[in-house]
Design an enzyme around this catalytic site. Structure first.
Site, PDB file in Angstrom:
ATOM      1  N   CYS A   2       1.010  -0.966  -0.224  1.00  0.00           N
ATOM      2  CA  CYS A   2       0.449   0.211  -0.044  1.00  0.00           C
ATOM      3  C   CYS A   2       1.073   1.066   0.048  1.00  0.00           C
ATOM      4  O   CYS A   2       2.175   1.088   0.424  1.00  0.00           O
ATOM      5  CB  CYS A   2      -0.972   0.194   1.766  1.00  0.00           C
ATOM      6  SG  CYS A   2      -1.585  -1.565   0.916  1.00  0.00           S
ATOM      7  N   TRP A  72      -2.930  -2.908  -1.816  1.00  0.00           N
ATOM      8  CA  TRP A  72      -2.221  -4.091  -1.570  1.00  0.00           C
ATOM      9  C   TRP A  72      -2.974  -5.202  -0.685  1.00  0.00           C
ATOM     10  O   TRP A  72      -3.329  -4.489   0.065  1.00  0.00           O
ATOM     11  CB  TRP A  72      -0.824  -4.086  -0.939  1.00  0.00           C
ATOM     12  CG  TRP A  72      -0.928  -5.911  -2.171  1.00  0.00           C
ATOM     13  CD1 TRP A  72       0.239  -6.155  -3.127  1.00  0.00           C
ATOM     14  CD2 TRP A  72       0.072  -6.512  -1.103  1.00  0.00           C
ATOM     15  NE1 TRP A  72       0.410  -7.022  -3.139  1.00  0.00           N
ATOM     16  CE2 TRP A  72       0.292  -7.315  -1.782  1.00  0.00           C
ATOM     17  CE3 TRP A  72      -0.690  -6.517   0.339  1.00  0.00           C
ATOM     18  CZ2 TRP A  72       1.385  -8.698  -1.440  1.00  0.00           C
ATOM     19  CZ3 TRP A  72       0.253  -7.941   0.820  1.00  0.00           C
ATOM     20  CH2 TRP A  72       1.055  -8.599  -0.286  1.00  0.00           C
ATOM     21  N   ASN A  98      -2.433   2.564   5.837  1.00  0.00           N
ATOM     22  CA  ASN A  98      -1.327   1.845   5.939  1.00  0.00           C
ATOM     23  C   ASN A  98      -1.123   0.648   6.173  1.00  0.00           C
ATOM     24  O   ASN A  98      -0.895   1.372   7.894  1.00  0.00           O
ATOM     25  CB  ASN A  98       0.077   2.241   5.207  1.00  0.00           C
ATOM     26  CG  ASN A  98      -0.209   3.116   4.058  1.00  0.00           C
ATOM     27  OD1 ASN A  98      -1.336   2.384   2.889  1.00  0.00           O
ATOM     28  ND2 ASN A  98       1.547   3.013   3.169  1.00  0.00           N
ATOM     29  N   GLY A  99      -0.321  -0.562   6.196  1.00  0.00           N
ATOM     30  CA  GLY A  99      -0.887  -1.430   7.712  1.00  0.00           C
ATOM     31  C   GLY A  99      -1.798  -2.381   8.114  1.00  0.00           C
ATOM     32  O   GLY A  99      -2.840  -2.538   7.106  1.00  0.00           O
ATOM     33  N   HIS A 503      22.184 -35.185  -4.154  1.00  0.00           N
ATOM     34  CA  HIS A 503      21.238 -35.718  -2.564  1.00  0.00           C
ATOM     35  C   HIS A 503      19.957 -35.612  -3.133  1.00  0.00           C
ATOM     36  O   HIS A 503      18.906 -35.394  -2.284  1.00  0.00           O
ATOM     37  CB  HIS A 503      22.063 -34.732  -1.419  1.00  0.00           C
ATOM     38  CG  HIS A 503      23.000 -35.289  -1.342  1.00  0.00           C
ATOM     39  ND1 HIS A 503      23.465 -35.943  -0.567  1.00  0.00           N
ATOM     40  CD2 HIS A 503      24.213 -34.553  -1.717  1.00  0.00           C
ATOM     41  CE1 HIS A 503      24.963 -36.291  -1.146  1.00  0.00           C
ATOM     42  NE2 HIS A 503      25.554 -35.038  -0.671  1.00  0.00           N
TER      43      HIS A 503
END
Ligand code: M6R
Length: 606
Positions: A2, A72, A98-99, A503
């Site tokens: 964001c 976002w 934001n957050g 491996h």
């Protein structure tokens, strides 16, 4: 992730807000919105790119105050309703956030009990309603913000505007906010990069800060009750253009910027005569350097890969035990911290939440952390308070390229500097310094003659998976190549130290499986050749990155040669063809190379 941008002043706000959002685009987002205040508020929100938001904006949106956001998604799907800004029910308060508000469920229930029906699924919308309610109690926006954030748990960068008050109120806790002070105008951004076209004079808000702004004043009233001055920092000019110029994509532009980025990184930091590094930001005396018990490096993604190279260089050149950690795992594992040890937080953005929390963990336990950071004034750089800026210039493609090479260069300079105070001779130091000075030119030479990159692209673009192998200092380069191809072309990629291949990963190989080997002319090359044979015997197609004129080229099906390079510095050069393979494969597969799906440039949540 964001992004926030806000403006108040005498100019028409909308074009400034849209331009601000455009400069935040590189961080990754899924919707965008703006709110502008004139006689009343107008709000526009749209899923998709800023260009799509722009397409729904009327020609002239009046108003000199506004807030803008790129979202976002965390709480709630990607939708117009969930996009920010969010308004309170009365319409008197509009916020961007934001957050993550961790107690948003409880807050939603409380609000619903008060008869407020929320119009989005987001945690952020609760802030608008609480702020409005608190404002109705005393009509004081600053006090209302104080009471609002005292009800929140989690992280926030909040910016709020009010119908009946000509102020903007911002609050920060764990999510960056920077105030830009112009002439009778103020800008707010979550990223300094979006401010520098308007002003170099900025105030970095600290956690717990609440700032009340008019177009010509900033008043800070932190949550701890101790009022403070707004400390103005003047940002230095960073080199580099934030625009695309003649390049079709930022990723390609940034790959090509690596020689210049490296020149900026090493400039003034190499002492050729003494064969030493000169990193001014390291607050350690030669005596302290000579007594270091160990070094720990922290980073995520590309920064972690660079840190692994740093680990190898620090051990081999400085003879100090070193280990690179994945930041997100560090705090969880309750690490023992030695206050005499040196810790490095490696980060392009300087905002990565996982790395930031690792830094805080070390500091709480009495340790010292130095930043190896690109973005000047970023949270990690300020939290560390000491360290080295890598000076890559703005990096906007989500896939990190030029920051990687500069992180490695910075760590190499550190390794040389410590090495010279302990074990390395002047002559060996001089060779390393000379090697570093030559690298920008060697990358230019390689970029002029890139070799059969498109053949490699054709070999990997339809593969089920691609295996990247390297030994010693090339093992982290393999990881970086795999990360690049995976994130921009969405091809499953696996990276292993070449000796470990037998491996397990060898089980994946079948006729035609592409395997990319990174095999510079160093002391482990012969061992890598054995791994090549083992892959070839299972029908693998070998794409080989090697040095010019090396007979190892007989081992590859597709040979990409790089110029001869000091073996301790080879990662800075061998990574470049891997970046190009990733870039061109993404284009062939029609992927959004600069903004790959689901990814964000700064990952500000843990
Ligand atoms: O800003 P940082 O260097 O702290 O970012 C760390 C990672 O998120 C970042 O390197 C990520 O892995 C990139 N997309 C890699 O290209």
């Amino acid at each position: 992730m964001c992004g926030i941008f806000a403006y108040m002043g005498a100019k028409v706000a909308t074009p400034i807000l849209v331009e601000g959002l455009r400069r935040l685009e590189y961080r990754g987002y899924d919707s965008a919105g703006i709110a502008v205040k004139d006689e009343s508020f107008t709000v526009y929100k749209k899923i998709g790119k800023v260009a799509e938001l722009q397409s729904i904006l009327p020609d002239n949106v009046p108003g000199n105050v506004g807030i803008a956001h790129t979202r976002w998604a965390t709480h709630g799907v990607v939708s117009d309703e969930n996009a920010h800004p969010h308004a309170s029910v009365s319409g008197d308060v509009i916020i961007v956030h934001n957050g993550i508000i961790e107690n948003s469920r409880t807050l939603r229930t409380l609000l619903e009990k008060k008869g407020i029906s929320l119009s989005s699924e987001t945690d952020s919308e609760t802030i608008a309603h609480i702020l409005d309610y608190e404002l109705s109690r005393d009509n004081n926006p600053t006090a209302a913000m104080h009471r609002t954030v005292s009800k929140l748990h989690g992280t926030w960068g909040i910016c709020a505007i009010f119908q009946n008050h000509d102020v903007m109120v911002c609050a920060r806790n764990g999510s960056p906010l920077i105030i830009g002070k112009g002439d009778n105008e103020m800008f707010i951004s979550s990223d300094p990069h979006a401010l520098t076209t308007h002003t170099q004079r900025v105030v970095f808000m600290e956690d717990g800060d609440i700032a009340t702004l008019t177009s010509d004043s900033i008043s800070m009233s932190p949550l701890n009750g101790i009022n403070k001055e707004a400390n103005i920092t003047v940002l230095e000019d960073e080199w580099g253009e934030a625009e695309l110029g003649d390049f079709p994509h930022f990723m390609l532009k940034e790959i090509f910027e690596q020689p210049d980025a490296l020149r900026h990184c090493i400039s003034g930091r190499l002492d050729r005569v003494r064969g030493n590094g000169r990193l001014g930001g390291l607050k350690l005396s030669p005596l302290e350097l000579s007594k270091l018990p160990h070094v720990r490096l922290l980073g995520c993604g590309t920064a972690r890969n660079a840190a692994e190279i740093g680990q190898i260089l620090i051990e081999s050149l400085a003879r100090v035990p070193a280990v690179a950690h994945i930041s997100s795992e560090f705090r969880t594992n309750d690490p023992v911290i030695d206050p005499q040890a040196l810790h490095f937080a490696v980060s392009q953005s300087g905002e990565t939440a996982d790395t930031l929390s690792a830094v805080k963990e070390i500091q709480i336990k009495g340790g010292q952390v130095h930043g190896i950071v690109n973005v000047v004034g970023s949270t990690i750089a300020r939290q560390c308070g000491q360290g080295v800026y890598i000076h890559s210039g703005p990096e906007q493609a989500v896939a990190s390229t030029k920051a990687f090479s500069n992180m490695v260069a910075a760590l190499a300079m550190f390794a040389i500097q410590v090495g010279r105070s302990r074990s390395i001779s002047k002559e060996r130091g001089q060779k390393l310094i000379q090697g570093l000075q030559q690298i920008p030119h060697l990358i230019e030479e390689y970029l002029e003659n890139q070799g059969p990159i498109m053949e490699a692209v054709n070999a990997v673009k339809n593969a089920k998976s691609v295996l990247f192998l390297g030994r010693g200092i090339s093992a982290p380069v393999a990881k970086e190549g795999a990360l690049k191809l995976m994130e921009v072309a969405y091809i499953p990629c696996l990276a292993y130290p070449a000796g470990e291949m037998k491996h397990g990963p060898i089980a994946l190989l079948e006729e035609g499986s592409p395997v990319i080997f990174i095999a510079p002319n160093d002391h482990v090359k012969q061992k890598t050749v054995s791994a090549i044979h083992e892959c070839r015997a299972r029908g693998a197609k070998i794409i080989l990155i090697h040095e010019k004129g090396d007979s190892i080229s007989e081992e590859g099906d597709i040979n990409i040669e790089v110029p001869n390079v000091h073996s301790d510095l080879s990662p800075i050069l061998t990574v470049v063809p891997l970046q190009l393979i990733a870039y061109h494969t993404a284009l062939e597969l029609d992927c959004d190379v600069d903004r790959p799906r689901n990814l964000a440039k700064s990952v500000t949540v843990e």
